[in-house]
Write a protein that holds these residues in place. Structure first.
Motif, PDB file in Angstrom:
ATOM      1  N   PHE A  88      63.210  51.473  39.828  1.00  0.00           N
ATOM      2  CA  PHE A  88      62.553  52.702  39.317  1.00  0.00           C
ATOM      3  C   PHE A  88      61.218  52.322  38.809  1.00  0.00           C
ATOM      4  CE2 PHE A  88      66.644  54.438  38.868  1.00  0.00           C
ATOM      5  CZ  PHE A  88      66.724  55.785  39.513  1.00  0.00           C
ATOM      6  N   THR A  89      60.147  52.330  39.664  1.00  0.00           N
ATOM      7  CA  THR A  89      58.659  51.906  39.435  1.00  0.00           C
ATOM      8  C   THR A  89      57.951  52.399  38.329  1.00  0.00           C
ATOM      9  OG1 THR A  89      57.818  53.393  41.241  1.00  0.00           O
ATOM     10  CG2 THR A  89      58.649  51.249  41.712  1.00  0.00           C
ATOM     11  N   SER A  90      58.700  53.290  37.473  1.00  0.00           N
ATOM     12  CA  SER A  90      57.879  53.815  36.340  1.00  0.00           C
ATOM     13  C   SER A  90      59.043  53.884  35.441  1.00  0.00           C
ATOM     14  CB  SER A  90      57.355  55.209  36.689  1.00  0.00           C
ATOM     15  OG  SER A  90      58.390  55.990  36.737  1.00  0.00           O
ATOM     16  N   HIS A  91      58.772  54.585  34.123  1.00  0.00           N
ATOM     17  CA  HIS A  91      59.505  54.880  33.102  1.00  0.00           C
ATOM     18  C   HIS A  91      60.684  55.858  33.076  1.00  0.00           C
ATOM     19  CE1 HIS A  91      56.029  56.914  32.280  1.00  0.00           C
ATOM     20  NE2 HIS A  91      56.817  58.041  31.899  1.00  0.00           N
ATOM     21  N   HIS A  92      60.756  56.517  34.525  1.00  0.00           N
ATOM     22  CA  HIS A  92      61.594  57.417  34.633  1.00  0.00           C
ATOM     23  C   HIS A  92      62.864  56.931  35.331  1.00  0.00           C
ATOM     24  CE1 HIS A  92      57.479  59.097  34.923  1.00  0.00           C
ATOM     25  NE2 HIS A  92      58.079  60.317  34.281  1.00  0.00           N
ATOM     26  N   GLY A  93      64.100  57.272  34.810  1.00  0.00           N
ATOM     27  CA  GLY A  93      65.352  56.466  35.065  1.00  0.00           C
ATOM     28  C   GLY A  93      66.597  57.374  34.493  1.00  0.00           C
ATOM     29  N   PRO A  94      67.605  57.095  34.934  1.00  0.00           N
ATOM     30  CA  PRO A  94      68.996  57.656  34.506  1.00  0.00           C
ATOM     31  C   PRO A  94      69.079  57.177  33.114  1.00  0.00           C
ATOM     32  CG  PRO A  94      69.456  56.462  36.567  1.00  0.00           C
ATOM     33  CD  PRO A  94      68.078  55.943  36.056  1.00  0.00           C
ATOM     34  N   TRP A  96      72.144  57.235  31.979  1.00  0.00           N
ATOM     35  CA  TRP A  96      73.770  56.949  32.140  1.00  0.00           C
ATOM     36  C   TRP A  96      73.655  55.223  32.550  1.00  0.00           C
ATOM     37  CZ3 TRP A  96      75.875  56.417  36.973  1.00  0.00           C
ATOM     38  CH2 TRP A  96      75.186  56.853  38.031  1.00  0.00           C
ATOM     39  N   LYS A  97      74.610  54.599  32.561  1.00  0.00           N
ATOM     40  CA  LYS A  97      74.460  53.227  32.897  1.00  0.00           C
ATOM     41  C   LYS A  97      75.219  53.034  34.277  1.00  0.00           C
ATOM     42  CE  LYS A  97      74.637  50.961  28.197  1.00  0.00           C
ATOM     43  NZ  LYS A  97      75.364  49.875  27.619  1.00  0.00           N
ATOM     44  N   SER A  98      74.243  52.890  35.207  1.00  0.00           N
ATOM     45  CA  SER A  98      74.841  52.710  36.637  1.00  0.00           C
ATOM     46  C   SER A  98      75.246  51.318  36.958  1.00  0.00           C
ATOM     47  CB  SER A  98      73.518  53.295  37.575  1.00  0.00           C
ATOM     48  OG  SER A  98      72.608  52.221  37.630  1.00  0.00           O
ATOM     49  N   LYS A  99      74.694  50.329  36.071  1.00  0.00           N
ATOM     50  CA  LYS A  99      74.821  48.928  36.065  1.00  0.00           C
ATOM     51  C   LYS A  99      74.182  48.261  37.400  1.00  0.00           C
ATOM     52  CE  LYS A  99      79.349  49.060  33.816  1.00  0.00           C
ATOM     53  NZ  LYS A  99      80.951  48.734  33.946  1.00  0.00           N
ATOM     54  N   LYS A 100      73.430  49.166  38.163  1.00  0.00           N
ATOM     55  CA  LYS A 100      72.431  48.709  39.237  1.00  0.00           C
ATOM     56  C   LYS A 100      71.064  49.196  39.269  1.00  0.00           C
ATOM     57  CE  LYS A 100      74.372  52.451  42.013  1.00  0.00           C
ATOM     58  NZ  LYS A 100      75.187  52.790  43.390  1.00  0.00           N
ATOM     59  N   VAL A 131      67.033  55.983  28.173  1.00  0.00           N
ATOM     60  CA  VAL A 131      66.774  55.433  29.617  1.00  0.00           C
ATOM     61  C   VAL A 131      66.763  54.013  29.370  1.00  0.00           C
ATOM     62  CG1 VAL A 131      64.961  54.996  31.527  1.00  0.00           C
ATOM     63  CG2 VAL A 131      65.476  57.668  30.461  1.00  0.00           C
ATOM     64  N   ILE A 132      66.035  53.326  28.602  1.00  0.00           N
ATOM     65  CA  ILE A 132      65.860  52.047  28.168  1.00  0.00           C
ATOM     66  C   ILE A 132      67.356  51.574  28.113  1.00  0.00           C
ATOM     67  CG2 ILE A 132      64.983  50.186  26.773  1.00  0.00           C
ATOM     68  CD1 ILE A 132      62.463  51.926  26.351  1.00  0.00           C
ATOM     69  N   LYS A 133      68.201  52.231  27.175  1.00  0.00           N
ATOM     70  CA  LYS A 133      69.443  51.572  26.772  1.00  0.00           C
ATOM     71  C   LYS A 133      70.329  51.648  28.060  1.00  0.00           C
ATOM     72  CE  LYS A 133      73.145  52.501  23.741  1.00  0.00           C
ATOM     73  NZ  LYS A 133      73.597  53.386  22.643  1.00  0.00           N
ATOM     74  N   ALA A 134      70.123  52.572  29.008  1.00  0.00           N
ATOM     75  CA  ALA A 134      70.886  52.607  30.189  1.00  0.00           C
ATOM     76  C   ALA A 134      70.790  51.482  31.172  1.00  0.00           C
ATOM     77  CB  ALA A 134      70.952  54.239  30.687  1.00  0.00           C
ATOM     78  N   ALA A 135      69.322  51.243  31.344  1.00  0.00           N
ATOM     79  CA  ALA A 135      68.861  50.221  32.325  1.00  0.00           C
ATOM     80  C   ALA A 135      69.462  48.919  32.353  1.00  0.00           C
ATOM     81  CB  ALA A 135      67.625  50.124  32.520  1.00  0.00           C
ATOM     82  N   GLN A 136      70.101  48.484  33.361  1.00  0.00           N
ATOM     83  CA  GLN A 136      70.740  46.992  33.474  1.00  0.00           C
ATOM     84  C   GLN A 136      69.503  45.953  32.968  1.00  0.00           C
ATOM     85  OE1 GLN A 136      72.495  45.984  36.942  1.00  0.00           O
ATOM     86  NE2 GLN A 136      72.266  43.748  36.560  1.00  0.00           N
ATOM     87  N   THR A 150      59.749  46.989  20.954  1.00  0.00           N
ATOM     88  CA  THR A 150      60.559  46.398  19.891  1.00  0.00           C
ATOM     89  C   THR A 150      60.042  46.926  18.448  1.00  0.00           C
ATOM     90  OG1 THR A 150      59.304  44.587  19.568  1.00  0.00           O
ATOM     91  CG2 THR A 150      61.418  44.651  21.224  1.00  0.00           C
ATOM     92  N   LYS A 151      58.971  47.334  18.443  1.00  0.00           N
ATOM     93  CA  LYS A 151      58.184  47.797  17.053  1.00  0.00           C
ATOM     94  C   LYS A 151      58.764  49.458  16.731  1.00  0.00           C
ATOM     95  CE  LYS A 151      54.148  48.438  14.302  1.00  0.00           C
ATOM     96  NZ  LYS A 151      52.668  48.330  14.355  1.00  0.00           N
ATOM     97  N   CYS A 152      58.562  50.050  17.884  1.00  0.00           N
ATOM     98  CA  CYS A 152      59.222  51.581  17.706  1.00  0.00           C
ATOM     99  C   CYS A 152      60.645  51.720  17.580  1.00  0.00           C
ATOM    100  CB  CYS A 152      58.592  52.225  19.036  1.00  0.00           C
ATOM    101  SG  CYS A 152      56.587  52.478  19.035  1.00  0.00           S
ATOM    102  N   TRP A 153      61.079  50.829  18.485  1.00  0.00           N
ATOM    103  CA  TRP A 153      62.664  50.786  18.586  1.00  0.00           C
ATOM    104  C   TRP A 153      63.428  49.360  18.450  1.00  0.00           C
ATOM    105  CZ3 TRP A 153      60.466  53.152  23.303  1.00  0.00           C
ATOM    106  CH2 TRP A 153      60.459  54.385  23.131  1.00  0.00           C
ATOM    107  N   PRO A 154      63.575  49.202  16.994  1.00  0.00           N
ATOM    108  CA  PRO A 154      63.904  47.699  16.638  1.00  0.00           C
ATOM    109  C   PRO A 154      65.078  47.395  17.302  1.00  0.00           C
ATOM    110  CG  PRO A 154      63.036  48.771  14.677  1.00  0.00           C
ATOM    111  CD  PRO A 154      63.051  50.078  15.841  1.00  0.00           C
ATOM    112  N   GLU A 155      66.035  48.337  17.748  1.00  0.00           N
ATOM    113  CA  GLU A 155      67.420  48.164  18.215  1.00  0.00           C
ATOM    114  C   GLU A 155      67.187  47.345  19.609  1.00  0.00           C
ATOM    115  OE1 GLU A 155      66.649  52.462  19.136  1.00  0.00           O
ATOM    116  OE2 GLU A 155      66.110  51.010  17.537  1.00  0.00           O
ATOM    117  N   PHE A 156      66.119  47.360  20.207  1.00  0.00           N
ATOM    118  CA  PHE A 156      65.989  46.742  21.510  1.00  0.00           C
ATOM    119  C   PHE A 156      65.311  45.211  21.384  1.00  0.00           C
ATOM    120  CE2 PHE A 156      65.199  51.249  23.089  1.00  0.00           C
ATOM    121  CZ  PHE A 156      66.317  51.287  23.462  1.00  0.00           C
ATOM    122  N   ASN A 157      65.225  44.776  20.095  1.00  0.00           N
ATOM    123  CA  ASN A 157      65.038  43.531  19.885  1.00  0.00           C
ATOM    124  C   ASN A 157      65.800  42.457  20.435  1.00  0.00           C
ATOM    125  OD1 ASN A 157      62.501  42.798  18.442  1.00  0.00           O
ATOM    126  ND2 ASN A 157      63.454  44.118  16.828  1.00  0.00           N
ATOM    127  N   ALA A 158      67.188  42.891  20.438  1.00  0.00           N
ATOM    128  CA  ALA A 158      68.243  42.086  21.135  1.00  0.00           C
ATOM    129  C   ALA A 158      68.268  41.974  22.504  1.00  0.00           C
ATOM    130  CB  ALA A 158      69.601  42.240  20.288  1.00  0.00           C
TER     131      ALA A 158
END
Length: 366
Positions: A88-94, A96-100, A131-136, A150-158
């Motif tokens: 997806f060439t922008s920040h629009h996505g599922p 849910w985790k498609s794993k692909k 959307v970020i969490k679901a993306a592979q 990572t500043k806005c959502w520290p949970e994505f630091n990992a």
């Protein structure tokens, strides 16, 4: 290594949720990326992209466009086999985790300027973390934007967030200007783009013009402001005054050919943004040999390095002083040096280099 020698085993599908006949901002980068990585094994989702373009160009209500883009993005992974990988060439996505699938986050401007586009802000607050969490895989266009995520959502630091610069067809589609610097300086015409967005900081430019006018009312120069609409004209203090005085000339949307001509002849691009994801206009200007004044902020320093003249985006006196360097032609050698550095700087953002980065990224997934 020539990109044609790479072998990618999976079918790569390019989905452009911001497809439009008149792309602006992120839409330019999103479309540019889609054009860049289209090849034998990288396919455009032709039908989906046509639907997205219909949504973006035909629906008059912006909230409805956003909702339809969101809903369509949820369905797209279901239309492809497990062997396909969807970009997806922008920040629009599922959500849910498609794993692909992968998404690209260009910036978090709606979170910093929530009143600028309220439905976009709602999407960024409620949907984008999912959307970020679901993306592979997650890609962003600058280290500055990665840090902001990572500043806005520290949970994505990992999690791994890849940094690959955005691409603009304008950078490769135009050649260096033949307009001599002396001719540019003599014209004394400044260029400002993106006026209708608050973070582009048109107010600072108008305050800088006021500062110059108060001290030297007889100075001969003008400023071309691109992207104005009725709200900009009504809500920017003193803008109407300087339009009446003939110092400022305003335009709404302009096509690439007209913009290219402006870059080709302008004395300087003024880009005092308060926040950006990467900042393509300075690179587009540098491609044309147009000098750049821009904000001293992380993402623009990352993009422009030492090829621009930097100012504090909250200090109109500093911007006015930078403009006077061009109006009074007080330091031609320094200006010329930055223009030459600009030609070197844009090589980092040429299509061939960014395509190689994308191919290496995809190869790791296959």
């Amino acid at each position: 290594m020539n990109s044609t020698t790479h072998t990618i085993s999976r079918r790569i599908v390019i989905v452009n949720p911001l497809a439009s006949g008149k792309p602006t901002g992120i839409g330019i980068a999103s479309t540019g990326l889609g054009n860049l990585i289209h090849s034998e094994n990288w396919h455009h989702a032709t039908r989906a992209n046509a639907i997205f373009q219909w949504i973006n160009d035909k629906f008059p209500l912006k909230p409805l466009r956003l909702l339809l883009r969101f809903l369509l993005a949820q369905l797209i992974p279901l239309c492809y086999s497990k062997n396909a990988f969807i970009v997806f060439t922008s920040h629009h996505g599922p959500i849910w985790k498609s794993k692909k699938h992968a998404i690209i986050v260009y910036d978090l401007i709606p979170l910093h300027y929530p009143d600028q586009a309220k439905m976009q802000t709602l999407y960024y607050r409620k949907a984008l973390p999912k959307v970020i969490k679901a993306a592979q895989e997650v890609v962003t266009i600058s280290q500055a934007t990665k840090n902001d995520i990572t500043k806005c959502w520290p949970e994505f630091n990992a999690r791994t967030i890849h940094v690959i610069p955005a691409v603009s067809d304008r950078i490769d589609s135009i050649t260096s200007s033949n307009t001599p610097l002396a001719v540019r300086l003599a014209k004394k015409t400044f260029l400002f783009v993106g006026a209708r967005y608050e973070h582009k900081n048109l107010n600072l430019l108008i305050r800088a013009i006021s500062h110059i006018h108060d001290k030297s009312p007889d100075l001969d120069y003008n400023v071309v402001v691109i992207g104005t609409d009725e709200s900009v004209l009504q809500n920017t203090p003193n803008l109407a005054t300087y339009i009446e005085k003939g110092i400022v000339k305003t335009h709404g949307y302009i096509d690439d050919t007209t913009l290219s001509e402006l870059y080709n002849t302008a004395t300087c691009l003024i880009y005092p943004s308060l926040i950006e994801g990467q900042g393509l206009p300075p690179l587009e200007a540098m491609t044309r040999g147009c000098p750049v004044i821009c904000s001293r902020i992380d993402c623009l320093i990352e993009t422009c390095d030492d090829a621009a003249l930097y100012v504090d985006p909250t200090n109109e006196t500093e911007l006015a002083a930078a403009m006077l360097q061009f109006i009074q032609e007080s330091d031609k050698s320094e200006i010329r040096k930055r223009v030459e550095k600009g030609f070197s700087q844009i090589n980092r953002f040429k299509k061939v280099k960014i395509k190689e980065e994308w191919i290496r990224f995809i190869e790791k997934l296959t």
